[in-house]
Design a protein around this motif. Structure first.
Motif, mmCIF file in Angstrom:
data_model
loop_
_atom_site.group_PDB
_atom_site.id
_atom_site.type_symbol
_atom_site.label_atom_id
_atom_site.label_comp_id
_atom_site.label_asym_id
_atom_site.label_seq_id
_atom_site.Cartn_x
_atom_site.Cartn_y
_atom_site.Cartn_z
ATOM 1 N N GLY A 4 0.847 -1.182 0.000
ATOM 2 C CA GLY A 4 0.000 0.000 0.000
ATOM 3 C C GLY A 4 0.884 1.233 0.000
ATOM 4 O O GLY A 4 1.950 1.239 0.624
ATOM 5 N N LEU A 27 -1.113 -0.700 -4.433
ATOM 6 C CA LEU A 27 -2.336 0.106 -4.375
ATOM 7 C C LEU A 27 -1.970 1.471 -3.821
ATOM 8 O O LEU A 27 -1.401 1.571 -2.731
ATOM 9 N N ALA A 29 -2.855 5.449 -2.668
ATOM 10 C CA ALA A 29 -3.897 6.312 -2.112
ATOM 11 C C ALA A 29 -3.299 7.664 -1.788
ATOM 12 O O ALA A 29 -2.105 7.785 -1.501
ATOM 13 N N ARG A 48 -3.173 -0.316 -8.678
ATOM 14 C CA ARG A 48 -4.535 0.170 -8.461
ATOM 15 C C ARG A 48 -4.510 1.398 -7.558
ATOM 16 O O ARG A 48 -3.466 1.757 -7.004
ATOM 17 N N GLY A 50 -6.991 3.638 -4.482
ATOM 18 C CA GLY A 50 -8.102 3.509 -3.551
ATOM 19 C C GLY A 50 -8.018 4.561 -2.482
ATOM 20 O O GLY A 50 -7.285 5.548 -2.614
ATOM 21 N N THR A 51 -8.759 4.368 -1.413
ATOM 22 C CA THR A 51 -8.752 5.303 -0.299
ATOM 23 C C THR A 51 -7.560 5.020 0.618
ATOM 24 O O THR A 51 -6.893 3.978 0.515
ATOM 25 N N ARG A 53 -7.679 4.258 3.755
ATOM 26 C CA ARG A 53 -7.961 3.065 4.549
ATOM 27 C C ARG A 53 -7.827 1.798 3.706
ATOM 28 O O ARG A 53 -7.398 0.755 4.223
ATOM 29 N N GLU A 54 -8.184 1.882 2.439
ATOM 30 C CA GLU A 54 -8.022 0.714 1.570
ATOM 31 C C GLU A 54 -6.550 0.380 1.364
ATOM 32 O O GLU A 54 -6.167 -0.804 1.353
ATOM 33 N N ALA A 57 -5.313 -1.356 4.502
ATOM 34 C CA ALA A 57 -5.785 -2.740 4.589
ATOM 35 C C ALA A 57 -5.114 -3.633 3.559
ATOM 36 O O ALA A 57 -4.879 -4.820 3.811
ATOM 37 N N PHE A 58 -4.775 -3.080 2.405
ATOM 38 C CA PHE A 58 -4.237 -3.856 1.293
ATOM 39 C C PHE A 58 -2.819 -4.355 1.549
ATOM 40 O O PHE A 58 -2.478 -5.501 1.248
#
Length: 216
Positions: A4, A27, A29, A48, A50-51, A53-54, A57-58
């Motif tokens: 992340g 990912l 963010a 990718r 995302g947010t 928080r995503e 988590a990723f």
């Protein structure tokens, strides 16, 4: 490895591009979703967006690459004080340096990396990748006078240090483990010198490099 990335600037782009190209899942963010989406597109290799928080988590590993003024607030928005980073390796490449006279802005006796560790409940922070301008990480590989760039890192957790070692080696650099996380204070102070040189007009690829004699 799943990585992340918090932040959509030059450092995030340089490191994440290399890691995605090496086969890691990425990912991205940022506070501006459109900027994160554009960066993921430039990285390619299946990256990718995302947010915050995503991204937390990723990742098995989460890179934090944000202007130092916004690091702690961004981590809070990602859920750091709620345990969102529990069991994760956080790579901190940020430098709390004031660019008027190039001094550290952290309170005496601590570092930004240690403040991240205190905030991000259950995480394991490693200080790394903070001594070079982003363009250095775009070199394939970063080699100076025929020698790979030495990348010092500091952390308390053996498994997280191993993650950092893998990511450093994957860039074609030489990992140098310098000890526990409190030694991030010294890495951040070294960075203040580099940042001062760069602002003074030094070549953007200026680095500190650890040189040892080559065996005869």
């Amino acid at each position: 490895m799943r990585i992340g990335v918090l932040g959509a600037g030059l450092m995030s782009g340089a490191l994440a591009t290399r890691w995605a190209g090496a086969g890691h899942e990425v990912l991205v963010a940022g506070r501006t979703p459109e900027r994160a989406a554009r960066l993921a597109g430039r990285i390619g290799a299946g990256a990718r967006h995302g947010t915050l928080r995503e991204a937390a988590a990723f990742g098995d590993v989460v890179l934090v690459a944000i202007r130092h003024e916004g690091v702690l607030s961004t981590l809070r928005d990602a859920g750091a004080d709620e345990g969102a980073f529990r069991g994760k390796t956080i790579i901190d490449c940020n430098n709390p340096v004031e660019v008027g006279d190039f001094t550290l802005v952290t309170p005496p006796g601590t570092s930004l990396a240690e403040r991240i560790q205190d905030l991000a409940v259950g995480s394991n922070v490693v200080k790394a990748f903070n001594l070079c301008q982003a363009g250095v990480w775009g070199m394939t590989p970063p080699v100076f006078d025929g020698r790979p760039l030495a990348v010092p890192f500091a952390g308390d957790d053996a498994a997280s240090n191993a993650h950092a070692r893998t990511l450093i080696t994957g860039l074609g650099c030489a990992p140098v483990e310098i000890g526990a996380l409190h030694r991030a204070r010294h890495l951040e102070a070294m960075a203040a010198i580099v940042i001062g040189l760069l602002h003074g007009g030094a070549d953007p690829h200026t680095v500190f490099n650890l040189i040892t004699p080559v065996a005869a």
